[in-house]
Design an enzyme around this catalytic site. Structure first.
Site, short mmCIF file in Angstrom:
data_model
loop_
_atom_site.label_atom_id
_atom_site.label_comp_id
_atom_site.label_asym_id
_atom_site.label_seq_id
_atom_site.Cartn_x
_atom_site.Cartn_y
_atom_site.Cartn_z
CE LYS A 38 -6.63 5.88 2.94
NZ LYS A 38 -5.62 6.15 3.98
CG ASP A 52 -8.57 -0.86 4.75
OD1 ASP A 52 -9.59 -0.34 5.26
OD2 ASP A 52 -7.50 -0.95 5.36
CG HIS A 65 -8.32 1.90 2.18
ND1 HIS A 65 -7.06 1.45 1.81
CD2 HIS A 65 -8.16 2.40 3.44
CE1 HIS A 65 -6.20 1.66 2.78
NE2 HIS A 65 -6.85 2.23 3.78
CG ASP A 94 -9.04 4.86 5.84
OD1 ASP A 94 -9.44 3.89 6.49
OD2 ASP A 94 -7.87 5.00 5.45
CG ASP A 119 -7.58 2.90 9.64
OD1 ASP A 119 -7.88 1.83 9.09
OD2 ASP A 119 -6.92 3.79 9.08
CD1 TRP A 160 -2.78 1.69 0.59
CD2 TRP A 160 -1.31 2.51 2.06
NE1 TRP A 160 -3.15 2.99 0.87
CE2 TRP A 160 -2.27 3.52 1.77
CE3 TRP A 160 -0.28 2.81 2.96
CZ2 TRP A 160 -2.23 4.79 2.36
CZ3 TRP A 160 -0.24 4.07 3.53
CH2 TRP A 160 -1.20 5.04 3.24
CG HIS A 164 -6.10 -4.73 5.29
ND1 HIS A 164 -5.10 -3.78 5.13
CD2 HIS A 164 -5.46 -5.92 5.32
CE1 HIS A 164 -3.93 -4.38 5.07
NE2 HIS A 164 -4.12 -5.67 5.18
CG ASP A 219 -5.10 -1.57 8.38
OD1 ASP A 219 -4.55 -0.98 9.31
OD2 ASP A 219 -4.91 -1.29 7.18
CD GLU A 240 -4.48 -1.67 2.10
OE1 GLU A 240 -5.26 -1.12 2.90
OE2 GLU A 240 -3.39 -2.19 2.45
#
Length: 426
Positions: free
Chosen positions: A233, A266, A269, A301, A303, A190, A293, A333, A231
């Protein structure tokens, strides 16, 4: 509340009968759960700080852990200690996911393009001792050569070459990690490359990124225990207007590459209204591997710690409904520095496992039958009825069989660890 066999086993037997009425073998499902592995991300334990003295605390690249809860790990020994404790509270046998910045170089300055497997020997030996697997990630952020906002897609050839070499070294490290642990090691790429405001030369950077990826994956590495992944985004901090490695870019690259590369989804993302679960069958139609993820974006995003919400459930259900467990890999993640970091790990991992168990317990065969008959009303009704089956009794049995705390009793152990260990870290 105390959970013991006298309470758990009778409740499980009743749940077993309830599921059996719909043709679900709960004993068989619990056997399948023994093969499910979640990759625990090491960076939750120290707020994505890493062990590089030269770049520690540098941040950047859209990575930001907020909060200042006490007790974060300060070195490899403490981080492994915390991970080991967290895993003792999570049912099943899992993996640990490392970033390149968690290399241990014995005080020597080793730049990322010069990293080798010797700098991860402590991690490998620890994983072998515990009988767990490792995953890996080259680190393309928090470094002076990433300050322009471009790494693998940089127009500066010296910058680009540095990051290409780092990515190649990372694949070599991951390959050895897999071989040493006897479990496939996923090496996930990523990059934070992008622009804060609207650029004119979008194509130019993507052309360079493709060339860099070709160079990385053309490098000869033993792939017996290595799984390559890329990955995407949608946007990030400092790349709000444009991300070079977008979903469309990597989809095109994975499907046209001569190399066997997984694509990573993800959950944070993509656009907040975008459904990630729907993408799973689209990719598996081409027999490609998927890395998930699991995260929780909150308006962006951000997390946040994974919880048992609709999105995580729907992702797990889609993997089950596509018979995709041999092609789909699960990893966590997120990074939350505002709460006890072990609580975050355990909450997220147990939530992910709950979603997978719930999906495996679904009487999918009945749903398929009604769908094939065109009886969509019955399909809808069955989906609703399945929501109230005694899932928690099967979950408790899974924890009990795994020898980990049942219910919320694990929080007592975290509190004790916090008092004895975390509060002594200054």
């Amino acid at each position: 509340m105390v959970f013991d066999g006298e309470k758990i086993l009778p409740e499980y037997e009743r749940a077993k009968e309830a599921y059996a009425q719909f043709g679900v073998d709960t004993d068989g499902v619990l056997e399948k759960m023994k093969n499910i592995k979640i990759s625990l991300h090491c960076w939750q334990g120290d707020d994505v700080t890493g062990f590089e003295e030269a770049t520690k605390g540098m941040g950047g690249g859209g990575i930001l852990a907020t909060g200042n809860y006490f007790g974060k790990a300060r070195n490899g020994d403490e981080l492994r200690q915390d991970l080991e404790f967290a895993m003792s509270l999570i049912p099943g046998k899992h993996k640990v996911n490392l970033h390149a910045i968690y290399a241990e170089t014995n005080g020597k300055k080793v730049d990322r393009d010069q990293l080798s497997v010797e700098h991860f020997e402590k991690w490998i030996n620890w994983a072998k001792e515990k009988g767990i697997g490792l995953d890996f990630n080259p680190t393309f952020f928090a470094h002076p050569k990433a300050s322009s906002g471009y790494t693998l897609s940089s127009k500066d050839e010296s910058i680009r070459k540095f990051w290409v070499q780092h990515a190649i070294k990372s694949r070599e490290i991951a390959s050895v990690m897999g071989k040493e642990t006897g479990q496939p090691c996923i090496n996930n790429i990523w990059i934070p490359d992008g622009s804060k405001d609207f650029p004119v030369q979008r194509y130019e950077h993507r052309k360079i990124l493709k060339e860099s990826l070709d160079e990385i994956f053309d490098a000869k590495v033993d792939k017996q225990y290595l799984i390559d992944s890329v990955e995407s985004k949608l946007f990030g901090i400092g790349s709000e207007a444009y991300v070079v490695g977008s979903h469309e870019f990597y989809m095109g690259y994975v499907f046209t590459s001569k190399h066997d590369i997984a694509i990573c989804f993800d959950l944070g993302h993509f656009h907040p209204t975008e459904t990630i679960s729907d993408k799973i069958s689209a990719v598996l139609a081409y027999s490609k591997k998927i890395l998930l993820h699991l995260s929780r974006g909150m308006r962006w995003d951000s997390d946040h710690v994974v919880i048992l919400n609709d999105e995580v459930l729907s992702v797990a259900q889609e993997v089950k409904r596509t018979n995709g467990f041999e092609k789909v890999y699960f990893a966590l993640d997120f990074f939350d520095a505002s709460i006890n970091r072990i609580t975050a790990w355990v909450t997220g991992a147990r939530a992910a496992l709950k979603a997978i168990l719930f999906a495996l317990l679904e009487p999918t065969h009945l749903l398929i039958e009604t769908e094939n008959e065109g009886n969509f009303g019955m399909r809808l009704a069955l989906l609703e009825e399945f929501k109230t089956l005694p899932f928690s009794a099967v979950w408790n049995k899974y924890c009990y069989d795994s020898g980990v705390p049942v219910g919320s009793t694990w929080l007592e152990k975290v509190k004790e660890y916090e008092e004895k260990v975390l509060k002594n870290r200054v």
